[in-house]
Write a protein that holds these residues in place. Structure first.
Motif, short mmCIF file in Angstrom:
data_model
loop_
_atom_site.label_atom_id
_atom_site.label_comp_id
_atom_site.label_asym_id
_atom_site.label_seq_id
_atom_site.Cartn_x
_atom_site.Cartn_y
_atom_site.Cartn_z
N ASN A 197 0.96 -1.17 0.00
CA ASN A 197 -0.08 0.05 0.05
C ASN A 197 0.83 1.30 0.03
OD1 ASN A 197 0.95 0.13 2.53
ND2 ASN A 197 -0.94 -0.81 3.61
N ARG A 198 0.38 2.39 0.00
CA ARG A 198 1.02 3.57 0.00
C ARG A 198 1.95 3.66 1.17
NH1 ARG A 198 0.47 8.41 2.67
NH2 ARG A 198 0.95 10.27 1.60
N ASP A 199 1.58 3.42 2.60
CA ASP A 199 2.50 3.68 3.71
C ASP A 199 3.79 2.63 3.12
OD1 ASP A 199 0.89 5.09 4.96
OD2 ASP A 199 0.03 3.70 6.40
N ALA A 200 3.44 1.63 2.67
CA ALA A 200 4.93 0.72 2.34
C ALA A 200 5.79 1.64 1.51
CB ALA A 200 4.68 -0.39 1.71
N LEU A 201 5.34 2.39 0.65
CA LEU A 201 6.08 3.29 -0.36
C LEU A 201 6.80 4.30 0.51
CD1 LEU A 201 7.07 4.35 -3.15
CD2 LEU A 201 5.08 5.30 -3.32
N VAL A 202 6.07 5.10 1.29
CA VAL A 202 6.27 6.08 1.90
C VAL A 202 7.74 5.58 3.08
CG1 VAL A 202 6.08 7.59 4.17
CG2 VAL A 202 4.46 7.30 2.05
N ALA A 203 7.60 4.37 3.59
CA ALA A 203 8.68 3.74 4.41
C ALA A 203 9.81 3.62 3.48
CB ALA A 203 8.14 2.49 5.00
N ALA A 204 9.80 3.07 2.33
CA ALA A 204 10.58 2.57 1.41
C ALA A 204 11.27 3.93 1.06
CB ALA A 204 10.31 1.97 0.31
N SER A 205 10.77 5.12 0.63
CA SER A 205 11.47 5.93 0.46
C SER A 205 12.17 6.95 1.60
CB SER A 205 10.54 7.30 -0.20
OG SER A 205 9.42 7.73 0.84
N LEU A 206 11.57 6.49 2.82
CA LEU A 206 12.50 7.40 4.11
C LEU A 206 13.61 6.44 4.19
CD1 LEU A 206 9.50 7.99 6.41
CD2 LEU A 206 10.83 9.64 5.18
N ASP A 207 13.46 5.22 4.14
CA ASP A 207 14.95 4.44 4.08
C ASP A 207 15.86 4.95 3.25
OD1 ASP A 207 13.68 2.85 5.95
OD2 ASP A 207 13.90 0.77 4.88
N LEU A 208 15.37 4.94 1.92
CA LEU A 208 16.29 5.70 0.85
C LEU A 208 17.12 6.72 1.30
CD1 LEU A 208 17.14 4.72 -1.98
CD2 LEU A 208 15.37 6.27 -2.91
#
Lengths: 201, 201
Positions: B53-64
DNA sequence: TTTTTCCCGTACGGTACCGTACGGTCATGG
DNA sequence: CCATGACCGTACGGTACCGTACGGGAAAAA
């Protein structure tokens, strides 16, 4: 729940104030007509009578902010006897006084949206006004004009950063703001280099 | 327009990077699946294959962000010979170097959303890491531990405020950053009080 | 080549919001 | 007393987004 007989008519000011609260809680994006209407116990029908559209509400809330959140602190500082005391008072009020208050959250939220066409001009006016005031205080301390401006800029920058830090990651700060940290910062920032550390009595 | 044969398959990294760019341009709220898909020349069908979902994308971009935007500056500072030079280099890079870059806009955007449950922990880690590094540099200069921490806190706060000021109201700053203002700030902030103004050779 | 797996597009339903149209209510003042 | 205008609710269409269902094609494995 039932608001008993609290349900009076709303004014444009009521909407603007509610919008400002919404900014403090959820940023500029939280200025949404329908949720605010719900919170006020009204509907969009009321809103669109007072305002043409959502942008007009944003503008009104920014006006409100610009008028209310600029005077109070300056007035309390002006109550102090000399420029040095005013500076310390100003910095103290504005760092420990506004920690985690509604006003502080509004500042942070608006800062984040500073590029917004409605926010930018208001932000520019307030910022310049604040820096100009601090500059004047330094000048009253005998600091030459250009240096006073730089010193004021640095002081304002420090406050900005502090506000941001308190909001974003309060854990990195010393546990109690009543510790020596505030005095430390005051000594570093408020004290112009030319003047001695010991203030006037 | 036609991407010719550029239309390769997308990886989760591609999505995360695009999301990070979106954060820099429009804040966390700009991490929206459909617009980002459009920019990547794909559709939601692709996205929901790589992420739940969208939250997973947010988390991934924050990791990056956490991985990429923390090392580079420190490495360049570490290339300097002594702690004093490292501090100056660090502060210089980070104020004039990052002025108005993408990284800077991401910082500001994330700062604004610091209370977001996904942003808060990442922000806390990075901030603590940065402050700890500066603290160590001050300690290498001979400043006692608690004082070094305060000094680092103040320096970091100043940088935070400067970043914010550049982003929100650049007009209040001196016209060219190559003016004496930077040196002025460096002298005020980088120099620990106990040490003389003239650095080690 | 055939089959399996990976990756993506299309189509759909659901939600939250903006803005408009219009009708209803309630306090005045004539 | 009743008419007028300020004020508000309801109902509607439109947009932008999230998430799901499902089918189809391309690449890798068999």
């Amino acid at each position: 729940m039932a608001d008993e007989k609290t349900r009076r008519r709303l004014s444009a000011q009521d909407w603007a104030r509610a919008a400002l609260e919404a900014i403090g809680e959820g940023g500029l994006a939280a200025v949404a007509v329908e949720p605010i209407a719900a919170r006020l116990g009204a509907t969009k029908g009321s809103f669109y009578w007072h305002f043409g559209n959502r942008d007009a509400l944003v503008a009104a809330s920014l006006d409100l902010w610009e008028r209310e959140h600029t005077e109070a602190v300056v007035e309390r500082a002006e109550a102090e006897p000399d420029a040095r005391a005013k500076l310390r008072r100003l910095f103290t009020d504005v760092t420990v006084g506004t920690t985690r208050t509604a006003g502080n959250r509004i500042e942070v939220a608006l800062l984040a949206t500073a590029s917004h066409p409605l926010v930018a001009p208001a932000m520019a006016r307030i910022t310049e006004r604040r820096i100009a005031y601090v500059t004047r205080l330094y000048e009253e301390l005998g600091v030459p004009a250009e240096r006073a401006r730089r010193q004021a800029l640095l002081a304002f920058t420090t406050w900005l950063g502090h506000t941001q830090l308190v909001h974003a990651t309060p854990d990195v700060l010393p546990d109690d703001d009543t510790s020596g940290y505030l005095d430390f910062v005051l000594d570093e920032v408020v004290t112009p280099e030319g003047l001695g550390g010991a203030a006037a009595p």
